[in-house]
Design a protein around this motif. Sequence first.
Motif, PDB file in Angstrom:
ATOM      1  N   LYS A 117      37.969  51.997  51.063  1.00 53.76           N
ATOM      2  CA  LYS A 117      38.352  52.273  49.664  1.00 53.76           C
ATOM      3  C   LYS A 117      39.423  53.367  49.599  1.00 53.76           C
ATOM      4  O   LYS A 117      40.365  53.300  48.805  1.00 53.76           O
ATOM      5  N   ALA A 128      34.992  41.709  46.114  1.00 49.67           N
ATOM      6  CA  ALA A 128      36.093  41.381  47.038  1.00 49.67           C
ATOM      7  C   ALA A 128      35.979  39.908  47.447  1.00 49.67           C
ATOM      8  O   ALA A 128      34.909  39.308  47.370  1.00 49.67           O
ATOM      9  N   ALA A 178      42.645  51.877  50.490  1.00 51.76           N
ATOM     10  CA  ALA A 178      43.141  51.070  49.368  1.00 51.76           C
ATOM     11  C   ALA A 178      43.765  51.971  48.301  1.00 51.76           C
ATOM     12  O   ALA A 178      44.819  51.672  47.740  1.00 51.76           O
ATOM     13  N   ARG A 220      40.380  41.640  46.268  1.00 52.76           N
ATOM     14  CA  ARG A 220      41.121  41.851  47.537  1.00 52.76           C
ATOM     15  C   ARG A 220      40.559  40.927  48.617  1.00 52.76           C
ATOM     16  O   ARG A 220      39.330  40.804  48.749  1.00 52.76           O
ATOM     17  N   LEU A 256      38.242  47.266  45.073  1.00 53.49           N
ATOM     18  CA  LEU A 256      38.485  46.172  46.020  1.00 53.49           C
ATOM     19  C   LEU A 256      38.249  44.788  45.401  1.00 53.49           C
ATOM     20  O   LEU A 256      38.329  43.768  46.089  1.00 53.49           O
TER      21      LEU A 256
END
Length: 366
Positions: free
Chosen positions: A173, A211, A176, A188, A185
């Motif tokens: 994280k 995600a 990111a 993603r 996320l």
Amino acid sequence: MQVDVLTANDLKKSAPVFGQFSFDNHEQVVFCNDKDTGLKAIIGIHNSVLGPALGGTRMWNYNSEWDALNDVLRLSRGMTFKSAITGLNLGGGKAVIIGDAKTQKTPALMRKFGEFVHSLSGKYITAEDVGMDTEDMDTVREVTPYVTGISESKGGAGNPSPITAYGVFMGMKAAAKYKYGSDDLEGRKVLVQGIGHVGEALVEHLTNEGADVYISDINIAKLQEVSEQYSVKIYTGDVYDADVDIYAPCALGATINDATVNRIKATIIAGAANNQLADENTHGLILQQKGIVYAPDFLINAGGIINVYAELEGYGKQEIMRKTENIYNTTLEILKTAEAQSITTHVAALKIAQQRIDNRKMENLN
Ligand code: NAD
């Protein structure tokens, strides 16, 4: 005149330990052999300036004893920096047992290994790694107190893998946040390579966050099980060509190497595996040049060592989670430091860890 040309094998023979390419001023390397149980193990103590050398035991069917030796040298060195950067008063050590954990691991072999650990009088403290579980550490505990990662019912902090996965999730994280400007996320594309103890727990965090998760493993049954449990997709192609945002190596090390580094399309690499960079200088630099954010493995996979350290220091779950959550802040800080100093993220993390060791050395001298 005759010129002696040394082959790689001769070199290995003439410099079997101190000359290994993974040797980095390790303090002690112990070879353990027991004919009756079939135990063949190597304990590597890299550095004990900050405290006893703590690190897990890996059981693996190595192709050769050289591979086992290099693995233990690399892994124990990694532990030194992992504990140092996490702020723990621990040195770096690791052990490998040569053999197939599924067919050759017996309680007698684990007890014998424990006796070798005991003979080091606490300079090395063991725990679990690949091929080991909490029950194995309970068996080792029968013959030595120098073991962590034992069952909660026996006074231990239990399985460290879920905590490791949480730390990796925090590191991912942070990466990111640094790369995409947001640590969310959701949506993603994340590829988790290796869905064992840590990988599966990471999959759970990722799916909870929304995600788009892909999984890869050599264990087909496990792939089926995890894909059904978490509704994630099995990635069938070559992992290194995957068109994903984040690559999470959670199997074995050295997956970022000459053959793979230029194929990786992910913009972030953040995973649990130790020693992900086959060559930390060369491959770290290529990732930096390609604009791929590499969250240093030994920094973001420290949740497990935080968990087992609790057994030695006597702190509880709340403190374990607080320390593990802090991996987010440390990762972000290191990514920014690397950028500011135009160095790789791996080198930035190593420098901070080494500084802490050097400071302690100075304190000890005064
Ligand atoms: P594990 O043995 O439970 O899981 C490893 C998984 O990787 C297995 O499912 C295995 O089938 C799979 N695998 C092996 N080779 C593969 C390949 N070539 N491609 C795809 N999958 C492959 O191990 P773990 O405890 O989950 O640890 C995973 C990694 O994280 C290891 O490198 C370990 O050293 C590291 N690590 C673990 C911890 C921990 O708390 N368990 C802590 C720090 C670091």
